[in-house]
Design a protein around this motif. Structure first.
Motif, PDB file in Angstrom:
ATOM      1  N   HIS A  88      77.930  82.720  96.183  1.00 13.57           N
ATOM      2  CA  HIS A  88      77.761  83.767  96.553  1.00 13.57           C
ATOM      3  C   HIS A  88      78.672  84.729  96.383  1.00 13.57           C
ATOM      4  CE1 HIS A  88      81.681  83.708  99.840  1.00 13.57           C
ATOM      5  NE2 HIS A  88      81.757  83.074  99.273  1.00 13.57           N
ATOM      6  N   ASP A 119      86.756  84.876  96.480  1.00  9.80           N
ATOM      7  CA  ASP A 119      85.485  84.626  96.974  1.00  9.80           C
ATOM      8  C   ASP A 119      84.420  85.697  97.483  1.00  9.80           C
ATOM      9  OD1 ASP A 119      84.705  83.512  99.162  1.00  9.80           O
ATOM     10  OD2 ASP A 119      86.044  84.554 100.487  1.00  9.80           O
ATOM     11  N   ASP A 120      83.541  85.037  95.664  1.00 13.35           N
ATOM     12  CA  ASP A 120      83.588  83.941  95.581  1.00 13.35           C
ATOM     13  C   ASP A 120      82.854  84.709  94.416  1.00 13.35           C
ATOM     14  OD1 ASP A 120      83.278  81.434  95.009  1.00 13.35           O
ATOM     15  OD2 ASP A 120      81.262  81.298  95.637  1.00 13.35           O
ATOM     16  N   GLU A 153      76.768  83.620 102.866  1.00 14.09           N
ATOM     17  CA  GLU A 153      77.909  82.736 103.484  1.00 14.09           C
ATOM     18  C   GLU A 153      78.632  83.177 104.432  1.00 14.09           C
ATOM     19  OE1 GLU A 153      81.190  80.154 103.291  1.00 14.09           O
ATOM     20  OE2 GLU A 153      80.766  81.842 102.598  1.00 14.09           O
ATOM     21  N   GLU A 154      79.299  84.525 104.694  1.00 12.49           N
ATOM     22  CA  GLU A 154      79.968  84.346 105.240  1.00 12.49           C
ATOM     23  C   GLU A 154      79.918  84.804 106.136  1.00 12.49           C
ATOM     24  OE1 GLU A 154      83.775  84.484 103.927  1.00 12.49           O
ATOM     25  OE2 GLU A 154      83.111  84.890 102.703  1.00 12.49           O
ATOM     26  N   ASP A 177      83.514  77.622  95.543  1.00 10.21           N
ATOM     27  CA  ASP A 177      84.028  78.298  96.712  1.00 10.21           C
ATOM     28  C   ASP A 177      85.178  77.480  97.591  1.00 10.21           C
ATOM     29  OD1 ASP A 177      83.753  80.690  98.671  1.00 10.21           O
ATOM     30  OD2 ASP A 177      82.906  79.568  99.663  1.00 10.21           O
TER      31      ASP A 177
END
Ligand SMILES: [Zn+2]
Length: 470
Positions: A88, A119-120, A153-154, A177
């Motif tokens: 991501h 990340d990431d 993603e977050e 990840d």
């Protein structure tokens, strides 16, 4: 197979330079989730990072595609797809306390600093570099690898849900990840709400209010309550005794309605409750020892203290403790509790291993709670465990690639309580990029990545692609 070639390719200073150049371009885009705009579901930041990732993939000769700014994809070749690599490009906000500019990838003594280096964005660049290495060296593959670059993603992973609502799963999927070697089990979740109500009471002394915790997946760092009919002087000596055992300081303050007791614990992620100190449980330990009147609120305090004794992060009080070699122990975090004059409500967060089931977990909880006159009020479901067998051909192949280039032959596939990007993807595992023992300072100031580790990850991914797609 091809180990020497892979080593030679990534040991060349040119590869190092290319990798750092790619990561720098991605880190330079502040891709924190923002307000949705037309055609940009996560706002301008994530869309700009995706554009940069896709530009990079195109420049390196891959067919790149933007899927409506939810995700982007880059294909190794035109064969049938056998492997999805899921990374991501969105990041969490930078916060404060940085020693470098968070949006300038800065190298110092073999370490990269910047938001996203671990990340990431760094791992995404490693995966793309692995694909580039296979192409540059003309290594033999008979199937396609699709790198999927997500942008949410977050903030909930709705990007991946969108993509898979329109495209099939691949036979194999991994996400770089998380950590090496391989995370093959993500424990199941169970986080019911429960409680009990009663008529307004007048007996003294009694707890008239209690409030602890703020989020289901966090060990409550604070809890406080008011006990009517007692003063600070009645509580302080006992509070000192309890604090000596729990390491959770109590503060007692006299108020008009009674003594206000505050407990300071320590927060931690619910997936690793042993790292925290549960302020609600500690407060209950104290309250259960005070000379309270016999009434409903006292009964609730006593019950909660028996069911969730301080230090019990395994569900022993509830009778649901389980443990197995494959996935480790069940973990429990009493996350929230509120009590007022007409009842109380609470919620816990359980991460259950393969040896738990409906009977020994959910039904057991409901029975034990009912014995205390407490009923489950919401979220009664156990959400399933995510598991790919350690001896499956997929995990075996990934472990082999990891061992070949890390020299680490001791580490075994790992079970975790948290969830990764592949939690809802059948057969998916997490694979890298963080090596055991390294602290990437994820989501913190001075997020870092070790360049030599990133280059090892590139080698491991190249080898894994060959193993899986040859
Ligand atoms: Zn991540």
């Amino acid at each position: 197979m091809y180990e020497e070639q892979i080593n030679a390719y990534f040991d060349d200073p040119k590869a190092r330079e290319t990798l750092i150049g790619a990561i720098s371009r991605l880190v330079a885009v502040k891709s924190v989730c923002g307000e949705a705009e037309p055609g940009k579901p996560y706002g301008p930041g994530p869309a700009a990072a995706l554009a940069e990732g896709l530009a990079l993939a195109s420049e390196w000769g891959f067919h790149a595609e933007n899927h409506e700014n939810y995700v982007g994809s880059a294909d190794l070749n035109e064969q049938e797809t056998r492997l999805h690599i899921l990374g991501h490009l969105d990041v969490v906000g930078e916060g404060t306390g940085w020693s470098t500019d968070p949006y300038v990838c800065t190298e110092k003594d073999g370490m990269l600093y910047g938001r996203g280096v671990s990340d990431d964005k760094g791992p995404v660049a490693c995966a793309l570099m692995a694909m580039k290495a296979i192409k540059d060296m003309g290594l033999p593959v008979s199937a396609n690898v699709r790198l999927i670059m997500g942008t949410d993603e977050e903030s909930g992973s709705s990007d991946i849900a969108y993509y898979y609502s329109k495209h099939p799963y691949a036979p194999y999927t991994f996400t770089p990840d998380a950590d090496f070697p391989v995370i093959h089990i993500e424990k199941g979740h169970y986080h019911p709400s429960f409680g009990r109500s009663w008529e307004p009471e007048t007996a003294l002394p009694r707890v008239v209010r209690l409030d602890g915790g703020f989020r289901t997946n966090v060990v409550p760092p604070e809890a406080s309550c008011v006990v009517a009919g007692l003063t600070a002087a009645d509580v302080e000596a006992l509070a000192k005794d309890i604090a000596a055992r729990t390491a959770t300081p109590f503060t007692c303050t006299d108020r008009e309605e009674g003594v206000c007791i505050h407990c300071a614990g320590k927060n931690a992620h619910a997936a690793s409750p042993d790292d925290g100190r549960n302020a609600i449980s500690a407060l209950l330990e104290l309250l259960a020892r005070l000379p309270l009147a016999e009434c409903e609120s006292t009964q609730a305090v006593q019950s909660m203290r028996v069911l969730f004794p301080y230090g019990d992060t395994r569900g022993r009080g509830l009778g649901i403790a389980r443990q197995d070699d494959e996935s480790g122990p069940l973990t429990l975090n009493l996350a929230l509790m509120r009590l007022d004059d007409t009842g109380f409500s609470a919620k816990f967060d359980v991460r259950w291993p393969v040896s738990s089931n409906e009977d020994n977990c959910r039904r057991m909880c409901e029975i034990i709670l009912a014995q205390h006159g407490i009923s489950v009020t919401a979220d009664p479901e156990m959400t399933p465990i995510h598991r790919v067998p350690a001896d499956s051909p997929f995990v075996t192949a990934l472990m082999k690639s990891y061992q070949t280039f890390s020299g680490d032959t001791k580490s075994k596939p790992v079970a975790i309580g948290g969830g990764t990007y592949v939690h809802d993807i059948p057969g998916g595992v997490a694979f890298g990029c963080c090596f055991p023992g390294f602290d990437p300072k994820m989501h913190c100031p001075d997020e870092q990545a070790d360049v030599s580790m990133l280059l090892s990850a590139c080698k491991i991914f190249t080898h894994a692609i060959l193993e899986l797609c040859r």
